[in-house]
Design a protein around this motif. Sequence first.
Motif, PDB file in Angstrom:
ATOM      1  N   ARG A  67      76.940  80.444 103.347  1.00 12.18           N
ATOM      2  CA  ARG A  67      76.189  81.642 103.716  1.00 12.18           C
ATOM      3  C   ARG A  67      76.280  82.702 102.618  1.00 12.18           C
ATOM      4  O   ARG A  67      75.284  83.361 102.275  1.00 12.18           O
ATOM      5  CB  ARG A  67      76.714  82.187 105.042  1.00 12.18           C
ATOM      6  N   ALA A  70      74.259  81.506  99.534  1.00  7.94           N
ATOM      7  CA  ALA A  70      72.814  81.557  99.777  1.00  7.94           C
ATOM      8  C   ALA A  70      72.284  82.980  99.825  1.00  7.94           C
ATOM      9  O   ALA A  70      71.114  83.219  99.510  1.00  7.94           O
ATOM     10  CB  ALA A  70      72.486  80.832 101.079  1.00  7.94           C
ATOM     11  N   SER A  71      73.126  83.938 100.216  1.00 10.98           N
ATOM     12  CA  SER A  71      72.666  85.317 100.345  1.00 10.98           C
ATOM     13  C   SER A  71      72.850  86.132  99.069  1.00 10.98           C
ATOM     14  O   SER A  71      72.424  87.286  98.996  1.00 10.98           O
ATOM     15  CB  SER A  71      73.405  86.010 101.499  1.00 10.98           C
ATOM     16  N   GLY A  99      72.006  77.981 104.821  1.00  7.62           N
ATOM     17  CA  GLY A  99      71.357  77.862 103.528  1.00  7.62           C
ATOM     18  C   GLY A  99      71.670  76.610 102.747  1.00  7.62           C
ATOM     19  O   GLY A  99      71.285  76.491 101.579  1.00  7.62           O
ATOM     20  N   ARG A 199      64.934  79.865 102.053  1.00  7.49           N
ATOM     21  CA  ARG A 199      65.554  79.710 100.734  1.00  7.49           C
ATOM     22  C   ARG A 199      65.112  78.417 100.059  1.00  7.49           C
ATOM     23  O   ARG A 199      64.899  78.365  98.858  1.00  7.49           O
ATOM     24  CB  ARG A 199      67.078  79.729 100.885  1.00  7.49           C
ATOM     25  N   GLN A 203      65.685  74.630 104.858  1.00  9.81           N
ATOM     26  CA  GLN A 203      65.494  75.658 105.871  1.00  9.81           C
ATOM     27  C   GLN A 203      64.114  75.565 106.508  1.00  9.81           C
ATOM     28  O   GLN A 203      63.949  75.915 107.677  1.00  9.81           O
ATOM     29  CB  GLN A 203      65.732  77.040 105.275  1.00  9.81           C
TER      30      GLN A 203
END
Length: 232
Positions: A67, A70-71, A99, A199, A203
């Motif tokens: 997470r 991915a962020s 993600g 992403r 997803q």
Amino acid sequence: MIKVLLADDQALIRAGFRALLEAEDDLEVVGEAADGRQAVELAVRHQPHVALVDIQMPGMDGIEATRRIASDERLSGVHVVMLTNYGVDEYVLDALRAGAAGFLLKDTEPADLLSGIRVAARGDALLSPTITRRLMDEFVLRVPAGQVTDLGPLTRREQEVLALVGRGLSNDEIAEHMVISPFTAKTHVSRAMVKLGARDRAQLVVIAYESGLVAKRTSPVNRVPPSGVSPR
């Protein structure tokens, strides 16, 4: 050269993966992490193309590490492939939502592991193995239709493409199914990703199921696995 980060709390497993990967001319292990926090730190430092991340690790687990990777806009080029000992477990769906580009079993055949890393490095979802289809059938179909994602921003054509992505088709297979060019299929997929804030392709698969666009697998489309990845 494909740069790979290994994240697993078991040193013996990391050593085995390193030996396998570094025997390949196009793969390079750039770091090893024993927990999720270290995996995030090394991802920032080394900017790998692929991070092989164990789901269950002490401290910060693989899902939270995924997470965070991915962020982080700095890590937009990092594709996380989750590693698990289990055929189907509840954590894998959480990883995809966080993600992850896909996942592999730790006892995957070496050739499939290597192919999977290359597939992920290209930016494709590592969702072809039978085990992933079982996961989607088991868990994603439990989500009530329309609960998570509004497909309103998508055109009818883009929704059709999204449904095919959700059923596991590649761009070439989508093109053949819809009688359009592979470039057009890729464009539709890319636009769907942008409009839905996805992403990556993995997803999109989750969104297709969660939205109810792909409701069941009673009539699967005939397909072949992505190049280099064989179903198990």
